[in-house]
Design a protein around this motif. Structure first.
Motif, PDB file in Angstrom:
ATOM      1  N   GLY A 135      53.581  48.175  44.989  1.00  0.00           N
ATOM      2  CA  GLY A 135      53.841  49.180  43.966  1.00  0.00           C
ATOM      3  C   GLY A 135      53.055  49.021  42.693  1.00  0.00           C
ATOM      4  N   THR A 136      52.573  47.826  42.409  1.00  0.00           N
ATOM      5  CA  THR A 136      51.825  47.605  41.176  1.00  0.00           C
ATOM      6  C   THR A 136      50.482  48.329  41.239  1.00  0.00           C
ATOM      7  OG1 THR A 136      52.880  45.456  40.894  1.00  0.00           O
ATOM      8  CG2 THR A 136      50.864  45.850  39.642  1.00  0.00           C
ATOM      9  N   LEU A 137      50.051  48.891  40.120  1.00  0.00           N
ATOM     10  CA  LEU A 137      48.804  49.646  40.051  1.00  0.00           C
ATOM     11  C   LEU A 137      47.688  48.749  39.528  1.00  0.00           C
ATOM     12  CD1 LEU A 137      50.186  52.928  38.432  1.00  0.00           C
ATOM     13  CD2 LEU A 137      50.221  52.228  40.829  1.00  0.00           C
ATOM     14  N   TYR A 138      46.531  48.868  40.169  1.00  0.00           N
ATOM     15  CA  TYR A 138      45.385  48.046  39.788  1.00  0.00           C
ATOM     16  C   TYR A 138      44.179  48.938  39.511  1.00  0.00           C
ATOM     17  CZ  TYR A 138      48.190  44.313  41.875  1.00  0.00           C
ATOM     18  OH  TYR A 138      49.203  43.438  42.182  1.00  0.00           O
ATOM     19  N   PRO A 139      43.554  48.816  38.331  1.00  0.00           N
ATOM     20  CA  PRO A 139      42.331  49.580  38.042  1.00  0.00           C
ATOM     21  C   PRO A 139      41.184  49.094  38.927  1.00  0.00           C
ATOM     22  CG  PRO A 139      43.327  48.713  36.021  1.00  0.00           C
ATOM     23  CD  PRO A 139      44.002  48.032  37.166  1.00  0.00           C
ATOM     24  N   THR A 140      40.335  50.045  39.326  1.00  0.00           N
ATOM     25  CA  THR A 140      39.160  49.712  40.118  1.00  0.00           C
ATOM     26  C   THR A 140      37.894  49.988  39.312  1.00  0.00           C
ATOM     27  OG1 THR A 140      39.275  51.919  41.102  1.00  0.00           O
ATOM     28  CG2 THR A 140      40.286  50.118  42.331  1.00  0.00           C
ATOM     29  N   ALA A 141      36.732  49.663  39.908  1.00  0.00           N
ATOM     30  CA  ALA A 141      35.478  49.721  39.159  1.00  0.00           C
ATOM     31  C   ALA A 141      35.105  51.134  38.725  1.00  0.00           C
ATOM     32  CB  ALA A 141      34.362  49.128  40.008  1.00  0.00           C
ATOM     33  N   ASP A 142      35.551  52.154  39.461  1.00  0.00           N
ATOM     34  CA  ASP A 142      35.164  53.525  39.143  1.00  0.00           C
ATOM     35  C   ASP A 142      36.205  54.266  38.315  1.00  0.00           C
ATOM     36  OD1 ASP A 142      36.919  53.457  41.216  1.00  0.00           O
ATOM     37  OD2 ASP A 142      35.665  54.534  42.646  1.00  0.00           O
ATOM     38  N   GLY A 143      37.100  53.526  37.679  1.00  0.00           N
ATOM     39  CA  GLY A 143      38.049  54.140  36.749  1.00  0.00           C
ATOM     40  C   GLY A 143      39.303  54.700  37.391  1.00  0.00           C
ATOM     41  N   GLU A 144      39.441  54.557  38.698  1.00  0.00           N
ATOM     42  CA  GLU A 144      40.677  54.999  39.346  1.00  0.00           C
ATOM     43  C   GLU A 144      41.687  53.855  39.368  1.00  0.00           C
ATOM     44  OE1 GLU A 144      40.725  57.826  42.556  1.00  0.00           O
ATOM     45  OE2 GLU A 144      38.573  57.507  42.861  1.00  0.00           O
ATOM     46  N   ARG A 145      42.894  54.182  39.901  1.00  0.00           N
ATOM     47  CA  ARG A 145      43.922  53.156  40.069  1.00  0.00           C
ATOM     48  C   ARG A 145      44.362  53.139  41.523  1.00  0.00           C
ATOM     49  NH1 ARG A 145      44.564  54.459  34.770  1.00  0.00           N
ATOM     50  NH2 ARG A 145      45.070  52.745  33.341  1.00  0.00           N
ATOM     51  N   LEU A 146      44.534  51.935  42.018  1.00  0.00           N
ATOM     52  CA  LEU A 146      44.907  51.734  43.403  1.00  0.00           C
ATOM     53  C   LEU A 146      46.280  51.089  43.465  1.00  0.00           C
ATOM     54  CD1 LEU A 146      42.909  51.016  46.371  1.00  0.00           C
ATOM     55  CD2 LEU A 146      44.259  49.023  45.764  1.00  0.00           C
ATOM     56  N   VAL A 147      47.096  51.503  44.443  1.00  0.00           N
ATOM     57  CA  VAL A 147      48.407  50.909  44.624  1.00  0.00           C
ATOM     58  C   VAL A 147      48.457  50.234  45.990  1.00  0.00           C
ATOM     59  CG1 VAL A 147      49.411  53.029  45.560  1.00  0.00           C
ATOM     60  CG2 VAL A 147      50.910  51.297  44.565  1.00  0.00           C
ATOM     61  N   LEU A 148      49.025  49.030  46.028  1.00  0.00           N
ATOM     62  CA  LEU A 148      49.203  48.277  47.260  1.00  0.00           C
ATOM     63  C   LEU A 148      50.672  48.294  47.670  1.00  0.00           C
ATOM     64  CD1 LEU A 148      47.034  45.123  46.377  1.00  0.00           C
ATOM     65  CD2 LEU A 148      46.379  47.020  47.882  1.00  0.00           C
ATOM     66  N   ALA A 149      50.912  48.264  48.982  1.00  0.00           N
ATOM     67  CA  ALA A 149      52.283  48.187  49.505  1.00  0.00           C
ATOM     68  C   ALA A 149      52.298  47.163  50.625  1.00  0.00           C
ATOM     69  CB  ALA A 149      52.755  49.550  49.992  1.00  0.00           C
ATOM     70  N   VAL A 150      52.101  45.912  50.259  1.00  0.00           N
ATOM     71  CA  VAL A 150      51.968  44.823  51.225  1.00  0.00           C
ATOM     72  C   VAL A 150      53.356  44.285  51.558  1.00  0.00           C
ATOM     73  CG1 VAL A 150      51.012  42.531  51.636  1.00  0.00           C
ATOM     74  CG2 VAL A 150      49.659  44.259  50.438  1.00  0.00           C
ATOM     75  N   GLY A 151      53.821  44.552  52.794  1.00  0.00           N
ATOM     76  CA  GLY A 151      55.179  44.175  53.156  1.00  0.00           C
ATOM     77  C   GLY A 151      55.294  42.986  54.079  1.00  0.00           C
ATOM     78  N   THR A 152      54.164  42.488  54.609  1.00  0.00           N
ATOM     79  CA  THR A 152      54.226  41.362  55.544  1.00  0.00           C
ATOM     80  C   THR A 152      53.184  40.311  55.173  1.00  0.00           C
ATOM     81  OG1 THR A 152      52.572  42.208  57.122  1.00  0.00           O
ATOM     82  CG2 THR A 152      54.849  42.994  57.368  1.00  0.00           C
ATOM     83  N   ASP A 153      53.391  39.098  55.656  1.00  0.00           N
ATOM     84  CA  ASP A 153      52.425  38.027  55.411  1.00  0.00           C
ATOM     85  C   ASP A 153      51.089  38.339  56.092  1.00  0.00           C
ATOM     86  OD1 ASP A 153      54.434  36.745  54.048  1.00  0.00           O
ATOM     87  OD2 ASP A 153      55.000  35.451  55.722  1.00  0.00           O
ATOM     88  N   ARG A 154      51.136  38.976  57.252  1.00  0.00           N
ATOM     89  CA  ARG A 154      49.894  39.335  57.929  1.00  0.00           C
ATOM     90  C   ARG A 154      49.079  40.306  57.097  1.00  0.00           C
ATOM     91  NH1 ARG A 154      47.147  42.928  59.738  1.00  0.00           N
ATOM     92  NH2 ARG A 154      48.728  44.484  59.186  1.00  0.00           N
ATOM     93  N   GLN A 155      49.759  41.303  56.519  1.00  0.00           N
ATOM     94  CA  GLN A 155      49.056  42.255  55.666  1.00  0.00           C
ATOM     95  C   GLN A 155      48.460  41.557  54.444  1.00  0.00           C
ATOM     96  OE1 GLN A 155      52.128  45.105  54.855  1.00  0.00           O
ATOM     97  NE2 GLN A 155      51.799  46.247  56.766  1.00  0.00           N
ATOM     98  N   PHE A 156      49.191  40.591  53.887  1.00  0.00           N
ATOM     99  CA  PHE A 156      48.675  39.883  52.724  1.00  0.00           C
ATOM    100  C   PHE A 156      47.428  39.086  53.079  1.00  0.00           C
ATOM    101  CE2 PHE A 156      48.657  36.149  49.846  1.00  0.00           C
ATOM    102  CZ  PHE A 156      48.421  36.834  48.661  1.00  0.00           C
ATOM    103  N   ARG A 157      47.440  38.451  54.222  1.00  0.00           N
ATOM    104  CA  ARG A 157      46.262  37.679  54.645  1.00  0.00           C
ATOM    105  C   ARG A 157      45.059  38.608  54.832  1.00  0.00           C
ATOM    106  NH1 ARG A 157      45.253  32.648  56.457  1.00  0.00           N
ATOM    107  NH2 ARG A 157      47.493  32.141  56.315  1.00  0.00           N
ATOM    108  N   ALA A 158      45.274  39.760  55.455  1.00  0.00           N
ATOM    109  CA  ALA A 158      44.183  40.725  55.656  1.00  0.00           C
ATOM    110  C   ALA A 158      43.656  41.243  54.324  1.00  0.00           C
ATOM    111  CB  ALA A 158      44.672  41.880  56.525  1.00  0.00           C
ATOM    112  N   LEU A 159      44.556  41.476  53.367  1.00  0.00           N
ATOM    113  CA  LEU A 159      44.140  41.901  52.035  1.00  0.00           C
ATOM    114  C   LEU A 159      43.247  40.859  51.393  1.00  0.00           C
ATOM    115  CD1 LEU A 159      44.365  43.707  49.458  1.00  0.00           C
ATOM    116  CD2 LEU A 159      46.429  42.375  48.886  1.00  0.00           C
ATOM    117  N   CYS A 160      43.678  39.601  51.434  1.00  0.00           N
ATOM    118  CA  CYS A 160      42.902  38.533  50.806  1.00  0.00           C
ATOM    119  C   CYS A 160      41.524  38.384  51.450  1.00  0.00           C
ATOM    120  CB  CYS A 160      43.666  37.217  50.879  1.00  0.00           C
ATOM    121  SG  CYS A 160      45.152  37.192  49.847  1.00  0.00           S
TER     122      CYS A 160
END
Length: 395
Positions: A236-261
Motif C-alpha cells: 500500500g505504500t506509495l513510492y516515487p519513480t524516476a519519471d515523476g509517477e508513483r508506484l504502489v506495491l502489494a506484496v503479500g507473500t515471502d516469494r513475492q518479496f524475494r522476486a521484488l528484491c
C-alpha cells in the motif's frame, strides 16, 4: 424474471438510488418517486465544480452516478391523495426502496406496515442511519467518523481524514442489494414478501474487517498510517519513480518479496533477518521502506511495472481520474447514452443480465403522466385535476 419486477424507489441521494439502478440494470422497471416540494432528489442540484445547471437540464453529475434506467414521477406524499397514488403503484410492485429517517415513512403514509398491508408479496428495502429505533439522520461523512474510518484514515502525522467518496452509502447499498436478492429467493419459495433493513453504521462496521479484528482479537488499536497496511509490508505504500509517477506495491507473500528484491537489485534483503518474513518486515517497516524508496526512485514506471508483472509481483501506478478510464475494464463500466449525461454501472459482474443498455437518467417528473396513464389507467382529466391541486407534478 427480473425483467418482470416493478421497483418503486422512495429513496434519495446515493445508497437507495444506487440499489434502484442496480435493479434497472438487471432488467427491472424502476419508478423513482420524487418530491414536488423540493423539485426532486436533492442531488439534482449537487453540480460538479466544472458543471453548471442551464435551467433546463436538472441532471447534475452527482445525480447521474446512480439514476440511469429509471422513470421519474413527482408525487407529494404529504397529501393524502398523493399517498393514494403511491399506494396504487405499490399494489402492483415487487420491491419498494426507502431511505427515510425512522418515523418519517409512517407519517408520509409509506411505512412498512402500511405498504405490506396493500401487497403481501411486497418486499421493502429500508436504509437508515443508525437503525430502525434511532431517529438520527444518516449522513455518510458522519457515519465515516462514527464507524472509525475517519480516525484511521490520513497520514501518520496528520489529522483524521474523510474518504473522498461516500463509501458508507456504497457499503450499505451493497448490503441492501444482497438482502433483497435473498428475500426475492425466499418469496419464490413462500409467496410472501417481507422487510430488509440496513443501517449505514452497521454496514460500515461490517467493512472494518481486519482493522476491527486487530482490535477485537489482539487489542491493537488501529492508528493512521497513510497508505501503509498494519498487517503486511510492503503493502500500500506509495513510492516515487524516476519519471515523476508513483508506484504502489502489494506484496503479500515471502516469494513475492524475494522476486521484488531480485528485480530491484536488492539481492541480500530476503535473507536479512529483518526482512525474511512478513512479520519481520512489518516490525522493521521504516528501514524496509527507506531501502525500497531509494531503489525505486531511479527506475522508469512503465518498464518496472512490466518487469514486476512478469515476476507476478502485485504493483500498479497511482492514476488520476482521466487515467483510470484509459483502462478497458474501467471504460466498460461507463454509461454513455447519446446526447445525455454519462454515468457508471452498478453491476460489475458478468452474466446474461449484465451490461444491458439503459435509458438516460430522467429529468424531474419526466414520466409522471405516462406512468399514471399506463400503470394506473388514469384519464387526462384525472391527471389534470391532480396537477391543479399540486398532488403530482408533470414535466
Amino acid at each position: 424474471m427480473l425483467s418482470d419486477l416493478l421497483v418503486i424507489e422512495l429513496a434519495s441521494v446515493l445508497a437507495g438510488p444506487s440499489v434502484g439502478q442496480f435493479f434497472a440494470e438487471l432488467g427491472a422497471t424502476v419508478i423513482k418517486v420524487e418530491n414536488p416540494r423540493t423539485r426532486g432528489d436533492v442531488t439534482r442540484r449537487w453540480w460538479a465544480p466544472d458543471q453548471t445547471g442551464d435551467g433546463e437540464d436538472d441532471r447534475s453529475a452527482y445525480f447521474c452516478c446512480c439514476n440511469h434506467g429509471k422513470q421519474s414521477v413527482a408525487v407529494d406524499l404529504t397529501l393524502e391523495d398523493g399517498q393514494a397514488v403511491v399506494h396504487r403503484l405499490v399494489e402492483r410492485a415487487d420491491v419498494v426502496l426507502s431511505s427515510y429517517r425512522p418515523g418519517a415513512a409512517t407519517r408520509l403514509g409509506v411505512g412498512a406496515s402500511t405498504l405490506r398491508a396493500l401487497n403481501d408479496r411486497l418486499i421493502i428495502g429500508q436504509i437508515t442511519g443508525y437503525g430502525e429505533n434511532d431517529p438520527r439522520a444518516g449522513y455518510d461523512a458522519v457515519i465515516q467518523s462514527e464507524s472509525g474510518f475517519t480516525y484511521m484514515n490520513g497520514p501518520a502525522d496528520g489529522e483524521p481524514t474523510k474518504l473522498p467518496v461516500a463509501l458508507m452509502d456504497v457499503l450499505a447499498a451493497h448490503q441492501l442489494k444482497e438482502g433483497l436478492l435473498v428475500k426475492l429467493i425466499e418469496r419464490m419459495q413462500t409467496g410472501r414478501g417481507g422487510v430488509v433493513s440496513v443501517s449505514l453504521l452497521q454496514a460500515a462496521v461490517s467493512a472494518l474487517v481486519n482493522q476491527a479484528t486487530n482490535y477485537l482479537v489482539a487489542g491493537h488499536i488501529p492508528e493512521r498510517m497513510g497508505s501503509a497496511h498494519p498487517n503486511i509490508a510492503p503493502y500500500g505504500t506509495l513510492y516515487p519513480t524516476a519519471d515523476g509517477e508513483r508506484l504502489v506495491l502489494a506484496v503479500g507473500t515471502d516469494r513475492q518479496f524475494r522476486a521484488l528484491c531480485e528485480r530491484l537489485g536488492l539481492d541480500d534483503m530476503p535473507d536479512d533477518a529483518r526482512y525474511a518474513t512478513n512479520a519481520d518486515r512489518v516490525e522493521h517497516r521504516a528501514s524496509l521502506d527507506a531501502a525500497l524508496r531509494s531503489a525505486l526512485s531511479g527506475l522508469n514506471t512503465e518498464e518496472l511495472l512490466t518487469d514486476l508483472q512478469k515476476a507476478n509481483v502485485p504493483a500498479g501506478r497511482v492514476r488520476s481520474m482521466p487515467q483510470v478510464f484509459e483502462q478497458g475494464p474501467a471504460e466498460a463500466m461507463t454509461l454513455r447514452p447519446d446526447g445525455h449525461p454519462a454515468g457508471l454501472r452498478q453491476v460489475a459482474f458478468s452474466g446474461r443480465l449484465a451490461g444491458r443498455p439503459l435509458s438516460p437518467p430522467p429529468q424531474y417528473a419526466e414520466h409522471t403522466r405516462s406512468v399514471l396513464q399506463d400503470r394506473l389507467g388514469m384519464a387526462n382529466r384525472e391527471i389534470a385535476d391532480l396537477v391543479e391541486r399540486s398532488v403530482v407534478d408533470t414535466a
